[in-house]
Design an enzyme around this catalytic site. Structure first.
Site, mmCIF file in Angstrom:
data_model
loop_
_atom_site.group_PDB
_atom_site.id
_atom_site.type_symbol
_atom_site.label_atom_id
_atom_site.label_comp_id
_atom_site.label_asym_id
_atom_site.label_seq_id
_atom_site.Cartn_x
_atom_site.Cartn_y
_atom_site.Cartn_z
ATOM 1 N N HIS A 1 -6.915 5.231 1.511
ATOM 2 C CA HIS A 1 -6.414 4.799 0.196
ATOM 3 C C HIS A 1 -6.495 5.897 -0.858
ATOM 4 O O HIS A 1 -6.306 5.623 -2.037
ATOM 5 C CB HIS A 1 -7.181 3.555 -0.271
ATOM 6 C CG HIS A 1 -6.931 2.394 0.623
ATOM 7 N ND1 HIS A 1 -5.837 1.562 0.491
ATOM 8 C CD2 HIS A 1 -7.593 1.959 1.725
ATOM 9 C CE1 HIS A 1 -5.853 0.654 1.441
ATOM 10 N NE2 HIS A 1 -6.905 0.877 2.210
ATOM 11 N N HIS B 1 -13.801 -0.464 6.422
ATOM 12 C CA HIS B 1 -12.696 -1.234 7.013
ATOM 13 C C HIS B 1 -13.031 -1.721 8.423
ATOM 14 O O HIS B 1 -13.844 -1.119 9.134
ATOM 15 C CB HIS B 1 -11.479 -0.301 7.075
ATOM 16 C CG HIS B 1 -10.204 -0.969 7.437
ATOM 17 N ND1 HIS B 1 -9.626 -0.840 8.681
ATOM 18 C CD2 HIS B 1 -9.394 -1.774 6.714
ATOM 19 C CE1 HIS B 1 -8.491 -1.528 8.693
ATOM 20 N NE2 HIS B 1 -8.326 -2.105 7.513
ATOM 21 N N ASP C 1 -12.986 8.203 5.511
ATOM 22 C CA ASP C 1 -11.668 7.590 5.672
ATOM 23 C C ASP C 1 -10.950 7.646 4.321
ATOM 24 O O ASP C 1 -11.339 6.975 3.371
ATOM 25 C CB ASP C 1 -11.847 6.136 6.146
ATOM 26 C CG ASP C 1 -10.523 5.445 6.426
ATOM 27 O OD1 ASP C 1 -9.485 5.935 5.955
ATOM 28 O OD2 ASP C 1 -10.533 4.399 7.106
ATOM 29 N N GLU D 1 -15.627 5.232 3.286
ATOM 30 C CA GLU D 1 -14.262 5.413 2.792
ATOM 31 C C GLU D 1 -14.382 6.195 1.502
ATOM 32 O O GLU D 1 -15.434 6.150 0.848
ATOM 33 C CB GLU D 1 -13.604 4.058 2.523
ATOM 34 C CG GLU D 1 -13.236 3.349 3.804
ATOM 35 C CD GLU D 1 -12.708 1.944 3.591
ATOM 36 O OE1 GLU D 1 -12.093 1.666 2.541
ATOM 37 O OE2 GLU D 1 -12.917 1.125 4.497
ATOM 38 N N ASN E 1 0.828 -1.213 0.000
ATOM 39 C CA ASN E 1 0.000 0.000 0.000
ATOM 40 C C ASN E 1 0.862 1.262 0.000
ATOM 41 O O ASN E 1 0.350 2.365 0.172
ATOM 42 C CB ASN E 1 -0.900 0.030 1.238
ATOM 43 C CG ASN E 1 -1.900 -1.102 1.232
ATOM 44 O OD1 ASN E 1 -2.481 -1.408 0.206
ATOM 45 N ND2 ASN E 1 -2.079 -1.737 2.376
ATOM 46 N N LYS F 1 0.250 4.249 4.358
ATOM 47 C CA LYS F 1 0.106 3.859 2.952
ATOM 48 C C LYS F 1 0.945 4.816 2.092
ATOM 49 O O LYS F 1 2.150 4.625 2.015
ATOM 50 C CB LYS F 1 -1.370 3.773 2.593
ATOM 51 C CG LYS F 1 -2.064 2.748 3.553
ATOM 52 C CD LYS F 1 -3.436 2.399 3.185
ATOM 53 C CE LYS F 1 -4.162 1.675 4.320
ATOM 54 N NZ LYS F 1 -3.591 0.381 4.690
ATOM 55 N N SER G 1 -10.875 -0.160 0.106
ATOM 56 C CA SER G 1 -9.582 -0.850 0.130
ATOM 57 C C SER G 1 -9.549 -2.139 -0.683
ATOM 58 O O SER G 1 -8.507 -2.505 -1.203
ATOM 59 C CB SER G 1 -9.177 -1.139 1.570
ATOM 60 O OG SER G 1 -10.150 -1.924 2.211
#
Ligand SMILES: Cc1ncc(COP(=O)(O)O)c(C=O)c1O
Length: 392
Positions: free
Chosen positions: A214, A139, A211, A182, A52, A243, A186
């Site tokens: 990513h 997540h 979130d 998110e 990541n 990440k 992910s």
């Protein structure tokens, strides 16, 4: 062995029978691009498609030097929790730098991203009259945070705005409603319809937590994330240094009262030792690097788009998207395991993703492209995938 321990053995045997027993693979460096996997057959060097560290910053000299400088200046460990003597100037400096980067009033640094989600949700949903409305595919740290919070946990269907609105309408009388999503998911690399979600939260007077784990460093102006890309201002922006920033540490950014309530109520912040100085020094250097090279996310997008297109042309089920997370949906668990094993034989490390990480029937290979990959790595992976399934 007493009976209680033996019962654990039986549970593990059950997982093994299902082919779902997780063990801890041992990998060596030398870097992020290739990994050496130690196993019964000896040591094998493979191209790594599981990192990541999207921008490859964990291996950049300036970032490593940032860690070294902090280590020399402050020692190996912070020694205590932030409020109990572990708070160093460098913790605060990173928080201020991240707040400036995102354009928020303040930011709170936690030891991991997992702890950031826990601290935020426990702090916001602190009353049984509060409700947390969470996208199904969020997540584990969001779900665990919600379970530890005093409020009630509700899920809405993944990226389904109508389902979200239904939940918001049904909970109108509750004290505080907190919607958690998110920005880039992910396991699928798909994007949340953030503009519609934010509009629904505003209409309904709900708090929006996004979130960006990513998305930081990956999309948006200078890598500022999907919210910045779409002009959405969430109430709480959660991210991680683990990440794209190539280091470690969780981030909760937002208005001052949001950050201050997390400082006061976030148990995973309050009762955990402050991040180690080297991690903070590295994250600070990585953020500086991102500011100096705002074109990095675009380079990453181009590399990922090339691989995505090549796999789709070969007939693999690969959803459209612009993130460096490229899921190759296989469905069947056994076939996914076989494909991962064949890829290892061909020199590529792409771990199979199976339940409970993803829902039953949606097993996949999750390939992540990073700026550490060379063009020839991408070509070799595409060639290896072509061998596993003839072009249709
Ligand atoms: C969406 C999301 N949030 C939070 C985390 C937790 O971050 P960290 O690894 O820094 O604990 C992860 C990492 O796996 C993640 O994928």
């Amino acid at each position: 062995m007493n009976d209680l321990i033996a019962a654990l053995g039986a549970e593990l045997a059950e997982l093994q029978a299902l082919g779902r027993l997780r063990t801890r693979p041992v990998i060596d460096g030398p870097d992020d691009r290739v990994i050496a996997l130690r196993g019964p057959g000896g040591r094998k060097v493979l191209i790594n498609w599981a990192s990541n560290d999207y921008l490859g910053l964990s291996q950049e000299l300036t970032v490593i030097n940032g860690a070294r400088k902090a280590l020399r200046g402050c020692g190996a460990g912070a020694g205590a929790a932030r409020l109990l003597g572990g708070g160093l100037a460098l913790h605060r400096r990173l928080e201020e730098g991240v707040a400036r980067f995102f354009g928020t009033e303040d930011c709170l640094l936690t030891t991991t991203g997992f702890q950031a989600n826990q601290a935020a949700l426990v702090s916001l949903a602190s009353d049984p009259e509060d409700v947390l409305i969470i996208d199904r595919l969020c997540h584990a740290s969001t779900y665990d945070g919600a379970r530890l919070a005093a409020g009630t946990l509700l899920r809405f269907r993944h990226n389904d705005i109508e389902d979200l609105e239904r939940h918001l309408e049904r909970t109108v009388g509750n004290r505080r409603r907190i919607v958690c999503v998110e920005s880039i998911y992910s396991m699928d690399g798909d994007e949340a319809p953030l503009a519609a979600i934010a509009a629904a939260c505003t209409r309904q007077g709900a708090i929006l937590v996004v979130d960006e784990a990513h998305a930081l460093g990956v999309v948006g102006p200078g890598g500022r994330g999907l919210c910045a890309d779409l002009g959405v201002v969430p109430d709480v922006l959660v991210a991680t240094c683990s990440k794209s920033l190539g280091s470690q540490g969780g981030l909760i950014a937002g208005a001052q009262p949001i950050v201050d309530i997390c400082v006061n109520r976030g148990r995973s912040f309050l009762f955990s030792t402050a991040p180690v100085p080297a991690a903070v020094g590295a994250a600070e250097a990585a953020l500086r690097r991102l500011r100096e090279r705002p074109e990095m996310p675009e380079h990453l997008r181009i590399a990922a788009a090339g691989l995505r297109a090549a796999l789709r042309a070969q007939g693999w089920q690969v959803p459209e998207g612009r993130s460096p997370i490229i899921p190759v949906i296989v469905g069947d668990e056994q076939r996914t395991l076989e494909l991962a094993a064949r890829l290892r034989e061909l020199g590529h490390f792409a771990p199979p993703i199976r339940p409970p990480t993803v829902p039953e029937g949606s097993c996949r290979l999750r390939l992540t492209v990073t700026l550490a990959h060379r063009p020839k790595d991408l070509r070799q992976l595409a060639a290896a995938m072509a061998k596993l399934r003839p072009v249709t």
